[in-house]
Design a protein around this motif. Structure first.
Motif, PDB file in Angstrom:
ATOM      1  N   GLY A  97     -18.394   9.323  14.999  1.00  0.00           N
ATOM      2  CA  GLY A  97     -18.513   8.781  16.349  1.00  0.00           C
ATOM      3  C   GLY A  97     -19.169   9.755  17.312  1.00  0.00           C
ATOM      4  O   GLY A  97     -19.958   9.357  18.171  1.00  0.00           O
ATOM      5  N   LEU A  98     -18.865  11.041  17.156  1.00  0.00           N
ATOM      6  CA  LEU A  98     -19.458  12.042  18.032  1.00  0.00           C
ATOM      7  C   LEU A  98     -20.961  12.151  17.813  1.00  0.00           C
ATOM      8  O   LEU A  98     -21.734  12.262  18.761  1.00  0.00           O
ATOM      9  N   LEU A  99     -21.385  12.123  16.556  1.00  0.00           N
ATOM     10  CA  LEU A  99     -22.811  12.249  16.263  1.00  0.00           C
ATOM     11  C   LEU A  99     -23.596  11.029  16.735  1.00  0.00           C
ATOM     12  O   LEU A  99     -24.750  11.156  17.166  1.00  0.00           O
ATOM     13  N   ILE A 100     -22.992   9.860  16.688  1.00  0.00           N
ATOM     14  CA  ILE A 100     -23.669   8.642  17.133  1.00  0.00           C
ATOM     15  C   ILE A 100     -23.967   8.700  18.629  1.00  0.00           C
ATOM     16  O   ILE A 100     -24.866   8.017  19.125  1.00  0.00           O
ATOM     17  N   ALA A 101     -23.263   9.541  19.358  1.00  0.00           N
ATOM     18  CA  ALA A 101     -23.488   9.634  20.797  1.00  0.00           C
ATOM     19  C   ALA A 101     -24.856  10.206  21.137  1.00  0.00           C
ATOM     20  O   ALA A 101     -25.235  10.245  22.314  1.00  0.00           O
ATOM     21  N   GLY A 102     -25.635  10.622  20.152  1.00  0.00           N
ATOM     22  CA  GLY A 102     -27.000  11.062  20.418  1.00  0.00           C
ATOM     23  C   GLY A 102     -27.988   9.920  20.576  1.00  0.00           C
ATOM     24  O   GLY A 102     -29.177  10.168  20.838  1.00  0.00           O
ATOM     25  N   VAL A 103     -27.533   8.675  20.457  1.00  0.00           N
ATOM     26  CA  VAL A 103     -28.425   7.517  20.535  1.00  0.00           C
ATOM     27  C   VAL A 103     -29.238   7.469  21.843  1.00  0.00           C
ATOM     28  O   VAL A 103     -30.448   7.228  21.799  1.00  0.00           O
ATOM     29  N   ARG A 239     -30.735   2.273  29.340  1.00  0.00           N
ATOM     30  CA  ARG A 239     -29.423   2.399  29.976  1.00  0.00           C
ATOM     31  C   ARG A 239     -28.342   1.734  29.138  1.00  0.00           C
ATOM     32  O   ARG A 239     -27.194   2.178  29.139  1.00  0.00           O
ATOM     33  N   ALA A 240     -28.695   0.655  28.425  1.00  0.00           N
ATOM     34  CA  ALA A 240     -27.683  -0.077  27.660  1.00  0.00           C
ATOM     35  C   ALA A 240     -27.046   0.791  26.583  1.00  0.00           C
ATOM     36  O   ALA A 240     -25.864   0.631  26.269  1.00  0.00           O
ATOM     37  N   THR A 241     -27.818   1.724  25.988  1.00  0.00           N
ATOM     38  CA  THR A 241     -27.276   2.530  24.896  1.00  0.00           C
ATOM     39  C   THR A 241     -26.458   3.717  25.381  1.00  0.00           C
ATOM     40  O   THR A 241     -25.876   4.432  24.554  1.00  0.00           O
ATOM     41  N   VAL A 242     -26.377   3.932  26.683  1.00  0.00           N
ATOM     42  CA  VAL A 242     -25.631   5.085  27.190  1.00  0.00           C
ATOM     43  C   VAL A 242     -24.130   4.925  26.949  1.00  0.00           C
ATOM     44  O   VAL A 242     -23.386   5.898  26.972  1.00  0.00           O
ATOM     45  N   PHE A 243     -23.675   3.684  26.653  1.00  0.00           N
ATOM     46  CA  PHE A 243     -22.251   3.512  26.367  1.00  0.00           C
ATOM     47  C   PHE A 243     -21.836   4.317  25.131  1.00  0.00           C
ATOM     48  O   PHE A 243     -20.651   4.589  24.946  1.00  0.00           O
ATOM     49  N   THR A 244     -22.807   4.714  24.283  1.00  0.00           N
ATOM     50  CA  THR A 244     -22.453   5.526  23.124  1.00  0.00           C
ATOM     51  C   THR A 244     -21.960   6.907  23.532  1.00  0.00           C
ATOM     52  O   THR A 244     -21.385   7.623  22.706  1.00  0.00           O
ATOM     53  N   TYR A 245     -22.182   7.313  24.787  1.00  0.00           N
ATOM     54  CA  TYR A 245     -21.558   8.526  25.289  1.00  0.00           C
ATOM     55  C   TYR A 245     -20.062   8.334  25.503  1.00  0.00           C
ATOM     56  O   TYR A 245     -19.280   9.280  25.429  1.00  0.00           O
ATOM     57  N   VAL A 246     -19.661   7.109  25.790  1.00  0.00           N
ATOM     58  CA  VAL A 246     -18.245   6.829  26.033  1.00  0.00           C
ATOM     59  C   VAL A 246     -17.489   6.656  24.723  1.00  0.00           C
ATOM     60  O   VAL A 246     -16.295   6.957  24.650  1.00  0.00           O
ATOM     61  N   ASN A 247     -18.185   6.199  23.675  1.00  0.00           N
ATOM     62  CA  ASN A 247     -17.520   5.926  22.399  1.00  0.00           C
ATOM     63  C   ASN A 247     -16.714   7.101  21.857  1.00  0.00           C
ATOM     64  O   ASN A 247     -15.552   6.917  21.467  1.00  0.00           O
ATOM     65  N   PRO A 248     -17.277   8.334  21.788  1.00  0.00           N
ATOM     66  CA  PRO A 248     -16.464   9.434  21.261  1.00  0.00           C
ATOM     67  C   PRO A 248     -15.281   9.769  22.147  1.00  0.00           C
ATOM     68  O   PRO A 248     -14.233  10.185  21.646  1.00  0.00           O
ATOM     69  N   ALA A 249     -15.436   9.604  23.466  1.00  0.00           N
ATOM     70  CA  ALA A 249     -14.301   9.839  24.356  1.00  0.00           C
ATOM     71  C   ALA A 249     -13.181   8.843  24.077  1.00  0.00           C
ATOM     72  O   ALA A 249     -11.991   9.193  24.094  1.00  0.00           O
ATOM     73  N   VAL A 250     -13.559   7.590  23.815  1.00  0.00           N
ATOM     74  CA  VAL A 250     -12.564   6.575  23.459  1.00  0.00           C
ATOM     75  C   VAL A 250     -11.873   6.955  22.154  1.00  0.00           C
ATOM     76  O   VAL A 250     -10.645   6.823  22.021  1.00  0.00           O
ATOM     77  N   ALA A 251     -12.662   7.435  21.186  1.00  0.00           N
ATOM     78  CA  ALA A 251     -12.079   7.824  19.902  1.00  0.00           C
ATOM     79  C   ALA A 251     -11.082   8.970  20.069  1.00  0.00           C
ATOM     80  O   ALA A 251     -10.000   8.958  19.472  1.00  0.00           O
ATOM     81  N   VAL A 252     -11.436   9.951  20.885  1.00  0.00           N
ATOM     82  CA  VAL A 252     -10.533  11.081  21.116  1.00  0.00           C
ATOM     83  C   VAL A 252      -9.273  10.632  21.844  1.00  0.00           C
ATOM     84  O   VAL A 252      -8.155  11.019  21.491  1.00  0.00           O
ATOM     85  N   ALA A 253      -9.438   9.781  22.866  1.00  0.00           N
ATOM     86  CA  ALA A 253      -8.276   9.290  23.609  1.00  0.00           C
ATOM     87  C   ALA A 253      -7.360   8.469  22.712  1.00  0.00           C
ATOM     88  O   ALA A 253      -6.131   8.597  22.781  1.00  0.00           O
ATOM     89  N   ALA A 254      -7.939   7.633  21.847  1.00  0.00           N
ATOM     90  CA  ALA A 254      -7.130   6.832  20.937  1.00  0.00           C
ATOM     91  C   ALA A 254      -6.365   7.725  19.968  1.00  0.00           C
ATOM     92  O   ALA A 254      -5.199   7.458  19.645  1.00  0.00           O
ATOM     93  N   GLY A 255      -7.023   8.792  19.488  1.00  0.00           N
ATOM     94  CA  GLY A 255      -6.339   9.710  18.590  1.00  0.00           C
ATOM     95  C   GLY A 255      -5.166  10.398  19.266  1.00  0.00           C
ATOM     96  O   GLY A 255      -4.106  10.582  18.664  1.00  0.00           O
ATOM     97  N   ALA A 256      -5.347  10.771  20.545  1.00  0.00           N
ATOM     98  CA  ALA A 256      -4.261  11.431  21.268  1.00  0.00           C
ATOM     99  C   ALA A 256      -3.096  10.484  21.527  1.00  0.00           C
ATOM    100  O   ALA A 256      -1.926  10.862  21.443  1.00  0.00           O
ATOM    101  N   ILE A 257      -3.421   9.207  21.818  1.00  0.00           N
ATOM    102  CA  ILE A 257      -2.375   8.242  22.161  1.00  0.00           C
ATOM    103  C   ILE A 257      -1.649   7.730  20.923  1.00  0.00           C
ATOM    104  O   ILE A 257      -0.410   7.691  20.878  1.00  0.00           O
ATOM    105  N   PHE A 258      -2.416   7.342  19.891  1.00  0.00           N
ATOM    106  CA  PHE A 258      -1.823   6.663  18.745  1.00  0.00           C
ATOM    107  C   PHE A 258      -1.514   7.588  17.566  1.00  0.00           C
ATOM    108  O   PHE A 258      -0.670   7.261  16.738  1.00  0.00           O
ATOM    109  N   LEU A 259      -2.232   8.725  17.481  1.00  0.00           N
ATOM    110  CA  LEU A 259      -2.029   9.616  16.352  1.00  0.00           C
ATOM    111  C   LEU A 259      -1.462  10.967  16.765  1.00  0.00           C
ATOM    112  O   LEU A 259      -1.363  11.873  15.936  1.00  0.00           O
TER     113      LEU A 259
END
Length: 326
Positions: A97-103, A239-259
């Motif tokens: 997920g972090l690497l995909i944020a280079g899109v 601009r539409a692909t900039v949401f991939t910057y948010v994706n890794p942050a979501v992944a990290v937040a989900a890991g902190a909350i659920f794991l």
């Protein structure tokens, strides 16, 4: 960006921030990458097909736009979804997920080859830089445990994800969203059906794996693609692909909350940089929507001929000039 654009942007930041976890659950089951891609594409196509048929004109749309639709399907789905899924057999879901944020960065570079259009400006360049810095803060500690092939597969995925929105914005903007998504997903499912059949699991997967596959097909494919293509129409391909910057942050937040993964100061700083960069990079400016004709494009050739020919000569009959003007 409009309120509708921000809603779609936020939705994409979440629904395409969780597939990495779901894919990891599936390939660790273990299911083959072809099986995972086939399942999510088949589910997504089956769910959206009735709505696309109800719109009417689906066969005519495919006949008229089959070339760019085929390119979009190959570059957005058929290639990248398999390479990403195969890479996650060796990479962690967070690393992928972090690497995909280079899109977005790749998208900005590729946009020049498509004759795009969206003038960046200082504010958006700063936003892209902030987002990339945030991704770097998150990525550097996690770039371990993967081999060169897996990293190359993620790079292929990044290039595909950056290129496909440009194709959609340039050649498929007039195609209704559902009539673009359904044929592309159906084609991808057809392509991977033989390999999925050959690697079909001998035993029924566990409920958690079945839930992961169902979520991939329904939420992360059907719902997400509708939102994604609408976001391209609303905000433009870069601009539409900039949401991939948010994706890794979501992944990290989900890991902190659920794991119960640790939420360190560096993660909080990276999260802040990513969100700030997303806001700036998606901001519209005075010159954000300009379009320049490109070499080889009909509009560019016509304008070049006019420049070489110069202004049309005026005749010695003013009355004829006035009639021509009328």
């Amino acid at each position: 960006m409009t309120a509708r654009g921000w809603f779609l942007f936020s939705l994409m930041g979440v629904v395409w921030g969780i597939p990495y976890l779901l894919i990891k659950v599936a390939v660790d089951a273990p299911l083959s990458p072809s099986m995972v891609v086939f399942t999510r594409c088949a589910l997504g196509a089956a769910l959206l097909l009735p709505f696309a048929i109800r719109q009417g004109g689906l066969p005519a749309t495919v006949r008229t736009h089959w070339r760019p639709m085929l390119a979009f399907a190959c570059i957005e789905i058929i290639g990248p979804w398999w390479t990403l899924t195969d890479a996650e057999r060796h990479l962690s879901s967070s690393t992928a997920g972090l690497l995909i944020a280079g899109v977005p960065i790749v998208g900005v570079a590729l946009a020049r080859f498509f004759g795009e259009t969206e003038r960046l400006g200082v504010r958006r360049v700063v936003g892209l830089g902030l987002g990339l810095a945030g991704v770097g803060v998150l990525t550097i500690p996690h770039l371990t445990g993967g081999d060169a092939r897996s990293l190359a597969e993620v790079l292929i995925t990044v290039i595909g994800y950056a290129t496909a929105p440009l194709i959609a914005a340039r050649y498929l903007k007039a195609v209704p969203t559902l009539q673009l998504i359904v044929p592309c997903l159906a084609l991808a499912a057809l392509v991977y059906a033989p390999a999925a059949a050959m690697t079909w699991p001998s035993a029924m997967p566990s409920p958690s794996v079945l839930t992961a596959l169902a979520t991939l097909g329904v939420v992360c494919t059907a719902v997400a693609f509708v939102a994604f293509l609408e976001l391209i129409k609303e905000a433009g391909p870069t601009r539409a692909t900039v949401f991939t910057y948010v994706n890794p942050a979501v992944a990290v937040a989900a890991g902190a909350i659920f794991l119960s993964e640790p939420l360190t100061a560096s993660i909080v700083a990276a999260f802040t940089l990513i969100l700030a960069g997303s806001v700036l990079a998606t901001a519209s400016g005075a010159g954000a929507a300009t379009r320049r004709p490109v070499l080889g494009h009909p509009e560019g050739r016509v304008r070049a001929k006019r420049l070489r020919r110069g202004p049309e000569p005026r005749s010695d009959r003013p009355d004829r000039d006035e009639a021509r003007a009328r």
